[in-house]
Write a protein that holds these residues in place. Structure first.
Motif, PDB file in Angstrom:
ATOM      1  N   UNK A 255      15.643  -0.746  -9.802  1.00 36.45           N
ATOM      2  CA  UNK A 255      16.107   0.892  -9.335  1.00 36.45           C
ATOM      3  C   UNK A 255      15.322   1.139  -8.216  1.00 36.45           C
ATOM      4  N   UNK A 256      15.488   2.185  -7.436  1.00 37.72           N
ATOM      5  CA  UNK A 256      15.006   2.353  -6.256  1.00 37.72           C
ATOM      6  C   UNK A 256      13.677   3.054  -6.086  1.00 37.72           C
ATOM      7  N   UNK A 257      12.958   2.853  -6.954  1.00 44.26           N
ATOM      8  CA  UNK A 257      11.590   3.442  -7.200  1.00 44.26           C
ATOM      9  C   UNK A 257      10.691   2.572  -7.153  1.00 44.26           C
ATOM     10  N   UNK A 258       9.389   2.723  -6.684  1.00 45.74           N
ATOM     11  CA  UNK A 258       8.273   1.697  -6.731  1.00 45.74           C
ATOM     12  C   UNK A 258       7.342   1.788  -7.701  1.00 45.74           C
ATOM     13  N   UNK A 259       6.723   0.773  -8.407  1.00 44.86           N
ATOM     14  CA  UNK A 259       5.852   0.816  -9.538  1.00 44.86           C
ATOM     15  C   UNK A 259       4.529   1.607  -8.554  1.00 44.86           C
ATOM     16  N   UNK A 260       4.113   2.959  -9.511  1.00 46.48           N
ATOM     17  CA  UNK A 260       2.834   3.656  -8.951  1.00 46.48           C
ATOM     18  C   UNK A 260       1.932   3.450  -9.717  1.00 46.48           C
ATOM     19  N   UNK A 261       2.003   3.161 -11.065  1.00 40.68           N
ATOM     20  CA  UNK A 261       0.830   3.117 -12.118  1.00 40.68           C
ATOM     21  C   UNK A 261       0.526   1.911 -12.515  1.00 40.68           C
ATOM     22  N   UNK A 262      -0.708   1.284 -12.399  1.00 41.19           N
ATOM     23  CA  UNK A 262      -1.324   0.282 -13.066  1.00 41.19           C
ATOM     24  C   UNK A 262      -2.429   0.337 -13.910  1.00 41.19           C
ATOM     25  N   UNK A 263      -2.783  -0.642 -14.960  1.00 44.43           N
ATOM     26  CA  UNK A 263      -4.022  -0.431 -15.710  1.00 44.43           C
ATOM     27  C   UNK A 263      -5.021  -1.795 -14.641  1.00 44.43           C
ATOM     28  N   UNK A 264      -5.927  -1.011 -14.144  1.00 48.17           N
ATOM     29  CA  UNK A 264      -6.926  -2.043 -13.420  1.00 48.17           C
ATOM     30  C   UNK A 264      -7.937  -2.583 -14.416  1.00 48.17           C
TER      31      UNK A 264
END
Length: 365
Positions: A255-264
């Motif tokens: 889909x045309x959305x970017x991953x914006x959340x990660x667990x560091x």
């Protein structure tokens, strides 16, 4: 007494204590803008679902971008949203117990509150509570259009319940709610299954209109179907939620959305060249939709998640990973991961800009 030391704005992201839930603000804000534009161009309004974000902070950002209000799943989430300044909320789960119904009626004195129903007796109980609280509650009849979860069947059952709701004091019959669920597939592959579900909702709308009941709102849609649902003439608002951050199950659909959340997370052990142990476990990242994905580290594969540890298998250049290095993981399911964290660490260009409380965490009542 436990004291949590939160990093100050201006802290480089790699110096934030791990495990930490990191949000790329540029990506999240772009996702909000892009979804708003797509849905508006299709002829619908945005009512994003906050069961993902569990935070008035993000809800207000979405409203500022053009959303007419938000959705949530529970009364507890709605209470947090109203306290945080959100004043137009649709609760998309049936609210049944006496205590929850009373809280719902009380909350409706302070904001525009709507709720779904699929049972006449439940509607009467909500009506009685609203009368007692001297409030008015908007009601959408919940219609089962695909996933066989909640909702009455389209046609006579929907119309009958709508007529009952319309006559009850302190309730305002607002329209219909129909969630087609997550439709898998790429691009146009999603269209037939989505439209098949929405045809049932269209039939329900037609039958209710034929019974002489005006429909103000037809609420439907999700992240996987937003660009299809928003073009259906009967649909007035789209309830997508996961698009703001994305996660493993949605990224695969391109889909045309970017991953914006990660667990560091941080490497805490390098016992052998082809294995790294991380300080992330089941208490800090969900695996209900599968293991997380390693971001930006070719040759690293996440292989095991235990209570307090995560294991990476390393090949090639990934074997240069050192004790103390940080690794970013994309959760398979953002919503259930967010619900086990206290804070968002919001970052722009690698620098911490804000720390936001997950105010709705654990508000599942």
């Amino acid at each position: 007494m436990t004291v949590e030391f939160l990093p100050a704005p201006g802290t480089p992201v790699e110096l934030i204590d791990t495990p930490a839930m990191i949000v790329d603000l540029d990506a999240a804000e772009a996702n909000i803008r892009d979804m708003q534009q797509v849905v508006a161009s299709g002829g619908s309004s945005m009512r994003p679902h906050t069961k993902t974000t569990k935070s008035p902070y993000w809800a207000l950002k979405q409203i500022e971008a053009g959303a007419i209000g938000v959705c949530c799943a529970k009364v507890g989430e709605a209470e947090v949203l109203v306290e945080g300044g959100v004043n137009d909320i649709l609760i998309t789960s049936e609210i049944v117990s006496v205590s929850k119904i009373n809280r719902l009626a009380a909350l409706a004195r302070h904001a525009s509150i709507k709720v779904v129903v699929d049972n006449a007796e439940n509607a009467r109980e909500i009506s009685e509570a609203a009368v007692s609280a001297q409030s008015e509650i908007g009601v959408l009849v919940d219609v089962n259009i695909r996933i066989n979860r909640c909702g009455v069947e389209p046609g006579e059952p929907t119309t009958t319940l709508a007529k009952i709701v319309d006559k009850l004091p302190a309730l305002h019959f607002a329209g219909l709610n129909g969630y087609e669920g997550h439709v898998f597939g790429f691009g146009d592959e999603r269209i037939p299954e989505t439209l098949e579900a929405l045809e049932k909702l269209q039939h329900a709308v037609s039958e209710v209109n034929a019974a002489g009941l005006p429909i103000e709102t037809v609420s439907a849609g999700g992240t996987s179907t937003h660009d299809i649902t928003c073009k259906v003439p009967e649909v007035s608002e789209v309830q997508a939620g996961s698009y703001i951050f994305m996660d493993g199950q949605y990224v695969d659909q391109k889909l045309s959305f970017r991953p914006a959340l990660t667990i560091m997370t941080q490497v805490i052990s390098r016992p052998v060249p082809d294995r790294a142990i991380l300080d992330v476990g089941l208490k800090s990242i969900a695996n209900d939709y599968g293991p997380p994905r390693v971001m930006g580290l070719d040759g690293a594969e996440f292989t095991k998640l235990s209570e307090e540890h995560g294991t990476l298998s390393l090949t090639g250049s990934a074997q240069k990973l050192k004790h103390g290095d940080v690794v970013h993981l994309l959760p398979s399911h953002a919503g259930t991961t967010i619900n086990i964290h206290d804070h968002y660490f919001c970052v722009r260009n690698g620098i911490l800009e804000d720390v936001i409380e997950v105010a709705g965490r654990g508000k599942f009542r």
